[in-house]
Design an enzyme around this catalytic site. Sequence first.
Site, PDB file in Angstrom:
ATOM      1  N   TYR A  61      30.214 -22.076  -1.083  1.00 41.64           N
ATOM      2  CA  TYR A  61      30.236 -21.325  -2.344  1.00 41.64           C
ATOM      3  C   TYR A  61      31.237 -21.882  -3.353  1.00 41.64           C
ATOM      4  O   TYR A  61      31.039 -21.772  -4.568  1.00 41.64           O
ATOM      5  CB  TYR A  61      30.440 -19.828  -2.091  1.00 41.64           C
ATOM      6  CG  TYR A  61      29.155 -19.234  -1.589  1.00 41.64           C
ATOM      7  CD1 TYR A  61      28.125 -18.947  -2.472  1.00 41.64           C
ATOM      8  CD2 TYR A  61      28.924 -19.069  -0.221  1.00 41.64           C
ATOM      9  CE1 TYR A  61      26.902 -18.479  -2.020  1.00 41.64           C
ATOM     10  CE2 TYR A  61      27.709 -18.596   0.239  1.00 41.64           C
ATOM     11  CZ  TYR A  61      26.703 -18.304  -0.660  1.00 41.64           C
ATOM     12  OH  TYR A  61      25.487 -17.865  -0.220  1.00 41.64           O
ATOM     13  N   ARG A  64      29.243 -24.491  -4.996  1.00 38.96           N
ATOM     14  CA  ARG A  64      28.254 -23.893  -5.913  1.00 38.96           C
ATOM     15  C   ARG A  64      28.941 -23.371  -7.178  1.00 38.96           C
ATOM     16  O   ARG A  64      28.395 -23.470  -8.269  1.00 38.96           O
ATOM     17  CB  ARG A  64      27.511 -22.748  -5.220  1.00 38.96           C
ATOM     18  CG  ARG A  64      26.563 -23.217  -4.151  1.00 38.96           C
ATOM     19  CD  ARG A  64      25.689 -22.089  -3.658  1.00 38.96           C
ATOM     20  NE  ARG A  64      24.812 -21.593  -4.718  1.00 38.96           N
ATOM     21  CZ  ARG A  64      24.126 -20.452  -4.645  1.00 38.96           C
ATOM     22  NH1 ARG A  64      24.246 -19.678  -3.572  1.00 38.96           N
ATOM     23  NH2 ARG A  64      23.342 -20.075  -5.630  1.00 38.96           N
ATOM     24  N   ASP A  99      24.617 -17.760 -11.223  1.00 44.65           N
ATOM     25  CA  ASP A  99      25.400 -18.825 -11.862  1.00 44.65           C
ATOM     26  C   ASP A  99      26.082 -18.412 -13.161  1.00 44.65           C
ATOM     27  O   ASP A  99      26.874 -19.182 -13.708  1.00 44.65           O
ATOM     28  CB  ASP A  99      24.485 -20.028 -12.128  1.00 44.65           C
ATOM     29  CG  ASP A  99      23.169 -19.606 -12.775  1.00 44.65           C
ATOM     30  OD1 ASP A  99      23.196 -18.921 -13.816  1.00 44.65           O
ATOM     31  OD2 ASP A  99      22.108 -19.959 -12.231  1.00 44.65           O
ATOM     32  N   HIS A 114      21.809 -10.212  -7.513  1.00 47.91           N
ATOM     33  CA  HIS A 114      22.200 -10.938  -6.297  1.00 47.91           C
ATOM     34  C   HIS A 114      23.666 -11.368  -6.317  1.00 47.91           C
ATOM     35  O   HIS A 114      24.073 -12.217  -5.525  1.00 47.91           O
ATOM     36  CB  HIS A 114      21.281 -12.157  -6.090  1.00 47.91           C
ATOM     37  CG  HIS A 114      19.895 -11.766  -5.657  1.00 47.91           C
ATOM     38  ND1 HIS A 114      18.824 -12.638  -5.700  1.00 47.91           N
ATOM     39  CD2 HIS A 114      19.401 -10.601  -5.180  1.00 47.91           C
ATOM     40  CE1 HIS A 114      17.729 -12.016  -5.262  1.00 47.91           C
ATOM     41  NE2 HIS A 114      18.050 -10.782  -4.946  1.00 47.91           N
ATOM     42  N   GLY A 181      10.492 -17.793 -14.433  1.00 47.52           N
ATOM     43  CA  GLY A 181      11.021 -18.697 -13.406  1.00 47.52           C
ATOM     44  C   GLY A 181      11.161 -18.116 -12.019  1.00 47.52           C
ATOM     45  O   GLY A 181      12.092 -18.454 -11.306  1.00 47.52           O
ATOM     46  N   SER A 183       8.780 -17.218  -8.387  1.00 49.44           N
ATOM     47  CA  SER A 183       7.501 -17.447  -7.727  1.00 49.44           C
ATOM     48  C   SER A 183       6.894 -16.142  -7.206  1.00 49.44           C
ATOM     49  O   SER A 183       5.809 -16.144  -6.644  1.00 49.44           O
ATOM     50  CB  SER A 183       7.694 -18.431  -6.577  1.00 49.44           C
ATOM     51  OG  SER A 183       8.794 -18.011  -5.795  1.00 49.44           O
ATOM     52  N   ALA A 225      10.545 -22.629 -18.888  1.00 52.36           N
ATOM     53  CA  ALA A 225      11.094 -21.590 -19.760  1.00 52.36           C
ATOM     54  C   ALA A 225      11.652 -22.212 -21.033  1.00 52.36           C
ATOM     55  O   ALA A 225      11.456 -21.690 -22.131  1.00 52.36           O
ATOM     56  CB  ALA A 225      12.193 -20.827 -19.024  1.00 52.36           C
TER      57      ALA A 225
END
Length: 246
Positions: A61, A64, A99, A114, A181, A183, A225
Amino acid sequence: MDGIKIGSWTKVVVLTGAGISAESGIRTFRDSGGLWENHRIEDVATPSAFARDPVLVWDFYRQRYHNALASEPNAGHSALADMERKLKDNFHIITQNVDGLHRRAGNKNVVEMHGRLDKCFCTICGKQHFISDIELDHELPYCTKCEGLLRPDIVWFGEIPHDLDIIDRLIRKCNLFIVVGTSGVVYPAAGFVMAAKFSGAKTIGINLEAPHNFQYFDKFYEGKAGDILPGLVAKWLEFTAVHTLN
Ligand SMILES: [Zn+2]
């Protein structure tokens, strides 16, 4: 607007997923068959992984977090920020992304279901900390209040997403629900478009390919997008400049 009156975009909720972040260069597990930097989901993104090897999970993390900081919002993010500037509190984003790119693009009404990479919380007392306020370079970060082990504020697989009550209210009161964006595979988010449609909202989808829940969209745009949203929003802004929204 193919059955969706552009003047009716007055209470808008947008659900965004990994696709819009991918256009800013942010990768996900799904890009490489469930592997990411050679890590499996179950080794870095579950509560039991953190219990087993918190050093490995924090390494993951930490990386990230730095990757997200090094990325920039794209034209799709900017178009959504334009919509919020116009609609103010009648515009909300629900995002599966962690993000922070929507906030950096200028959006304030963002539900980060999330979690978010720039925060963590104490596993003992629950106190929240910004990553920028802690000693991230240490092997493991600890709470400044109680010295408990900190964990990323990320909803891991097997955990319940944040703010589902707020999300439910937003979905019920919007008249346009846009999905960008995703699925349409990961629940509960994959069910939101159906809930919005059954509550009377019109629904628009934008994705590189038709999502699994395709049948719930009144209009679907196949593509990026960053290619599609700016044009749609520009047309809507032109309309709002000469018409009153109703
Ligand atoms: Zn604490």
